[in-house]
Design an enzyme around this catalytic site. Sequence first.
Site, PDB file in Angstrom:
ATOM      1  N   CYS A 152     -40.733  20.261  17.383  1.00  0.00           N
ATOM      2  CA  CYS A 152     -39.968  21.444  16.970  1.00  0.00           C
ATOM      3  C   CYS A 152     -40.348  22.734  17.698  1.00  0.00           C
ATOM      4  O   CYS A 152     -39.516  23.359  18.354  1.00  0.00           O
ATOM      5  CB  CYS A 152     -40.138  21.677  15.469  1.00  0.00           C
ATOM      6  SG  CYS A 152     -39.705  20.270  14.427  1.00  0.00           S
TER       7      CYS A 152
ATOM      8  N   HIS B 220     -40.183  28.922  12.912  1.00  0.00           N
ATOM      9  CA  HIS B 220     -41.209  27.994  13.403  1.00  0.00           C
ATOM     10  C   HIS B 220     -41.781  28.371  14.768  1.00  0.00           C
ATOM     11  O   HIS B 220     -42.055  27.518  15.608  1.00  0.00           O
ATOM     12  CB  HIS B 220     -40.641  26.562  13.450  1.00  0.00           C
ATOM     13  CG  HIS B 220     -41.727  25.530  13.269  1.00  0.00           C
ATOM     14  ND1 HIS B 220     -41.552  24.193  13.595  1.00  0.00           N
ATOM     15  CD2 HIS B 220     -42.985  25.628  12.803  1.00  0.00           C
ATOM     16  CE1 HIS B 220     -42.657  23.523  13.327  1.00  0.00           C
ATOM     17  NE2 HIS B 220     -43.544  24.370  12.849  1.00  0.00           N
TER      18      HIS B 220
END
Length: 505
Positions: free
Chosen positions: A82, A136
């Site tokens: 990610c 993130h």
Amino acid sequence: MKRLHLTRFFNNLIALTLFVVPTCRLIAAESKAKKPNVVLIVSDDMGWKDVGFHGSEIQTPNLDRLVAEGVELDRFYAYPICSPTRVALMTGRSPIRYGILSPVGKSSKALPVEEFILPQAFKAAGYETFMTGKWHLGVPDETAMPHRRGFDHYYGFLSGFIDYYTHTDTRRRQLDWMRNGKLVNEEGYSTDLLADEAVRLVEGRDRAKPFFLYLPFGAAHTPLQAPEKVIAKYNDITDRDRRVYAAMVDAMDSAIGRVLEAVGKQGVLDDTLVIYFNDNGGARAGADNGHLAKGKGSVYEGGIRVAAAMRWPAAIPAGKKSSQLTSVMDLFPTLIDAAGIERGQAKPFDGRSVWPAIKDGKKIGRDGVVIASPQEIAVLRGQWKYIRSARENSQRASRLFDVVKDPGETTDLAGKKPDLAGELDKLTREFLPMMANIAPRGRGQGGSRTRGLLWRNDPLLIALDENRDSQLSATELGQADAKLRALDRNKDGKLSADELGLRRR
């Protein structure tokens, strides 16, 4: 008298010409200067085959529409995890340069705030900039918040994944749901809430400005959770994980449809560049990578080759499939090229604009696209993929695959084509010294297993470890009964796998 009339005629003609020519130039300039809206959609942990346009049983009519009315990017590559993918998207540069090849925490190593990133380029060009979804990229302090980094409005969560209903960080059980830096406690399925906010932003925007909307969903990352009515659509799928996963993707596709419908109601959908891609290959929980080798975390095709599409009827021919080698690092330069805006203070890109390939079908040659995990580096060029160890002096044999003919990467051709393998290996040399400072995932700098790995992967131990020191003190053990009761959400006196988070890994 006739001479007078002719004189007046020519005078009027000259006056009309003096008016019409500048006006036409002004209209042409305005037309040329008109910038498209941009909607950038990212899904999470989806497998290659988990979209309708790749033959999935999961219903994704809105993503399928992007392909039918635009172009499918058939060879689009992300990073295998990610955070690195998001670094590459925001900077147009390799995440290796920032030492980010693993997931970052909210307060751990973050993308430096000094970096000039994608939304800042659009904001500088006069766009309204919105983000609803997963960040993130680390937030060590307020300055690293999305709404401090080019987004006029931010709504979503900062960590890698949350409970879809409580909106809590599933590892620490802390609320991770905010609007412009302020925590908000709201009810609802997070996928739907993100779309609701995006719709409100589109409807309430300044119509005099173009807008840039970044919509990175949490779906279909674990925990596997979806509305029961959507799960019921897939009751014919016997595997429970796959059934819930399918519902998560279905719900996300419906959310995408609502956002695009809101844009369409304003009459500007065809003036909007919509791009979709998935952040990395599918994980084990429910995903299907089809014929591609391996999955999330790997530099094999199943980990980095992802579903992607782009739609903009004003500029892109419909129903095309592009085989142009494209990476997530190319999106920053490609989007600003398509929109006709400046790169601003962005550092030199590792990616390049592939807009001519998307718009006109022109083939763009690449010296090599470098993708890495903490363990390995891959170089893509044309039909070839070269894989080697991320450690400069490793004795592990390198591999070479023709991923066009062999997407399952079953036949290693390094022995048959040593010159080509050597040529591609040279493209890793710039990055190998940087890789020396990046620990393999789950290992310390010296290669030994870190003590915290067991704790990070065990939700029961995490729940009891109040001070996060990877040890259970007598005080923490004394509080165990109360904490375990708190985990028992349905109050049946038992802890299910879902309540313990075991299905979330």
